[in-house]
Motif scaffolding. Structure first.
Motif, mmCIF file in Angstrom:
data_model
loop_
_atom_site.group_PDB
_atom_site.id
_atom_site.type_symbol
_atom_site.label_atom_id
_atom_site.label_comp_id
_atom_site.label_asym_id
_atom_site.label_seq_id
_atom_site.Cartn_x
_atom_site.Cartn_y
_atom_site.Cartn_z
ATOM 1 N N VAL A 6 0.860 -1.179 0.000
ATOM 2 C CA VAL A 6 0.000 0.000 0.000
ATOM 3 C C VAL A 6 0.899 1.233 0.000
ATOM 4 N N GLY A 7 0.898 1.964 -1.113
ATOM 5 C CA GLY A 7 1.747 3.141 -1.245
ATOM 6 C C GLY A 7 2.743 2.982 -2.373
ATOM 7 N N GLY A 8 2.670 3.897 -3.349
ATOM 8 C CA GLY A 8 3.540 3.821 -4.514
ATOM 9 C C GLY A 8 4.553 4.936 -4.576
ATOM 10 N N GLY A 9 5.071 5.362 -3.403
ATOM 11 C CA GLY A 9 6.175 6.311 -3.360
ATOM 12 C C GLY A 9 7.499 5.581 -3.493
ATOM 13 N N PRO A 10 8.618 6.238 -3.182
ATOM 14 C CA PRO A 10 9.923 5.585 -3.345
ATOM 15 C C PRO A 10 10.049 4.273 -2.587
ATOM 16 N N LEU A 99 12.538 11.258 -9.410
ATOM 17 C CA LEU A 99 12.941 10.004 -8.788
ATOM 18 C C LEU A 99 11.803 8.984 -8.851
ATOM 19 N N ILE A 100 10.596 9.439 -8.547
ATOM 20 C CA ILE A 100 9.444 8.541 -8.599
ATOM 21 C C ILE A 100 9.212 8.033 -10.016
ATOM 22 N N HIS A 101 9.364 8.919 -11.002
ATOM 23 C CA HIS A 101 9.192 8.490 -12.397
ATOM 24 C C HIS A 101 10.234 7.454 -12.799
ATOM 25 N N LEU A 102 11.469 7.606 -12.331
ATOM 26 C CA LEU A 102 12.499 6.613 -12.618
ATOM 27 C C LEU A 102 12.117 5.254 -12.042
ATOM 28 N N LEU A 103 11.609 5.258 -10.815
ATOM 29 C CA LEU A 103 11.203 4.007 -10.183
ATOM 30 C C LEU A 103 9.965 3.423 -10.863
ATOM 31 N N SER A 278 17.502 12.732 5.080
ATOM 32 C CA SER A 278 17.690 11.285 4.975
ATOM 33 C C SER A 278 16.392 10.504 4.853
ATOM 34 N N GLY A 279 15.250 11.163 4.777
ATOM 35 C CA GLY A 279 13.985 10.444 4.779
ATOM 36 C C GLY A 279 13.851 9.437 3.659
ATOM 37 N N THR A 280 14.134 9.851 2.424
ATOM 38 C CA THR A 280 14.002 8.945 1.275
ATOM 39 C C THR A 280 15.045 7.839 1.334
#
Length: 381
Positions: A6-10, A99-103, A278-280
């Motif tokens: 659940v969640g499509g972030g990094p 970054l999200i688009h790369l992933l 440092s979160g990501t």
């Protein structure tokens, strides 16, 4: 094993890639409530060696991200009209959406099942899942489904902050501290592309109310901040998106990282104050640890989840403790501003408690020499 993320972030996307590439034949599904082009914030900053873990663990992602990074060395502290440079500290940055688009592209190439624009309101729709992963951020539904089980504590810092972008391209990671008639205010700013920079504004609670920000509309606050930081912005505008509203930073901690077949990572599990950038990185390292634990115990979910927490927690605790120490310094940055510029910069550099004067001397010799020339306070032990 059927796994729902659940969640499509990094964190969620990266975990899906790691699991897909494991060769264990997992059935994977990623569900994201937002559209593919939605992203809070602007740039993501990493320390110079923060992505080294990717070079070893995932050279494909490392090679995809690396050419897109902006790089610089040193931090500039602006205080009382003086610019103090902290040498020897390198950083990189990339646009969060980029970054999200790369992933996302990597996920498409690997045929990962990712569904966008799908809000999840009840985890019971995933009753057939062997494992449900909460990569759904600060407001995580997976965590909130059983906060007592996870042992969740949530508190908020008193400072207010708002996240903007700007077309002013800064030469390095910079901090601008200003004393206004309403009280102290500061901005964290750094470029993340050839044409854009992140610009995070932070102020004390008293400054927030004395300035009347609590009574302003978003547009009024936006315009007011452009006036406050007019010299820093050098005529460039602040650019807003959905993250450009006043907020208080949440401190999230969970005693247990899993409950039954539910597990959390990234901001759902822990937060790290934006002042250490440092979160990501932490979220992606959580994904590596979880994927590794699942690979070690491919048919035993409880054992995999226990291994995930046991192996990752000691490392994470050190980084989160440093982030919390940095957050505490920022909660009182107005008091620290009573120091002259070089002493203030030394206070900033040593704020996490991880660097004593000898380490600072080794990392930033030019700054240390300048500080010893200008300082008015003795060195901390």
């Amino acid at each position: 094993m059927r796994i729902v993320i659940v969640g499509g972030g990094p964190a969620g996307l990266y975990l899906s890639l790691l699991l897909k590439r494991s060769g264990l034949g997992h059935s994977l599904q990623v569900v994201e409530q937002n559209a593919p082009d939605a992203a809070f914030g602007f740039g993501v900053v990493f320390s110079e060696d923060a992505l080294e873990f990717l070079k070893k663990d995932d050279p494909a992602i490392f090679n995809a991200i690396t050419p897109e990074l902006e790089r610089w060395s040193g931090i500039a502290i602006h205080h009382r009209g003086e610019r103090v440079m902290l040498d020897g500290i390198g950083f990189t940055a990339v646009g969060r959406l980029h970054l999200i688009h790369l992933l996302q592209k990597q996920a498409r190439d690997e045929s990962v099942d990712v569904t966008f624009n799908r809000p999840v309101t009840d985890l019971s729709e995933f009753t057939d899942a062997d494992l449900i992963v909460g990569a759904d951020g600060v407001s995580s539904l997976v965590r909130r489904s059983d906060e007592a089980g996870f042992g969740t504590t949530l508190s908020y810092l008193t400072n207010r902050f708002a996240w903007f972008g700007t077309t002013k391209v800064f030469d390095t990671l910079s901090q601008t501290f200003l004393q206004t008639p309403a009280g102290p205010i500061n901005a964290h700013h750094y470029r993340y592309s050839k044409t854009m920079s992140t610009f995070v504004v932070e102020c004390s609670e008293s400054t927030f109310f004395n300035s009347g920000f609590d009574r302003m509309s978003e547009d009024e606050a936006h315009a007011a901040l452009e006036r406050v930081f007019a010299q820093t912005l050098d005529g460039h505008p602040l650019i807003a998106n959905r993250g450009s509203i006043w907020r208080q930073f949440p401190i999230i901690h969970n005693e247990r990282w899993s409950v039954g077949n539910r597990v959390i990572l990234g901001d759902a599990l822990h937060t790290a104050h934006f002042s250490i950038g440092s979160g990501t990185r932490l979220a992606m390292e959580d994904a590596i640890a979880l994927a590794r634990a699942i690979a070690e115990h491919p048919t035993d979910v409880p054992a995999a989840l226990a291994a995930y927490q046991a192996q990752r927690k000691p490392i994470l605790d050190k980084l989160v403790n440093a982030a919390n120490a940095s957050a505490e310094w920022y909660e009182n940055f107005g008091t620290h501003m009573a120091l002259p510029p070089y002493d203030f910069a030394m206070s900033y550099l040593s704020r996490t408690g991880r660097m004593d004067i000898e380490r600072i001397r080794k990392i930033a010799p030019e700054f240390t020499a300048a500080w010893e020339k200008h300082r008015t306070l003795p060195a901390s032990p």
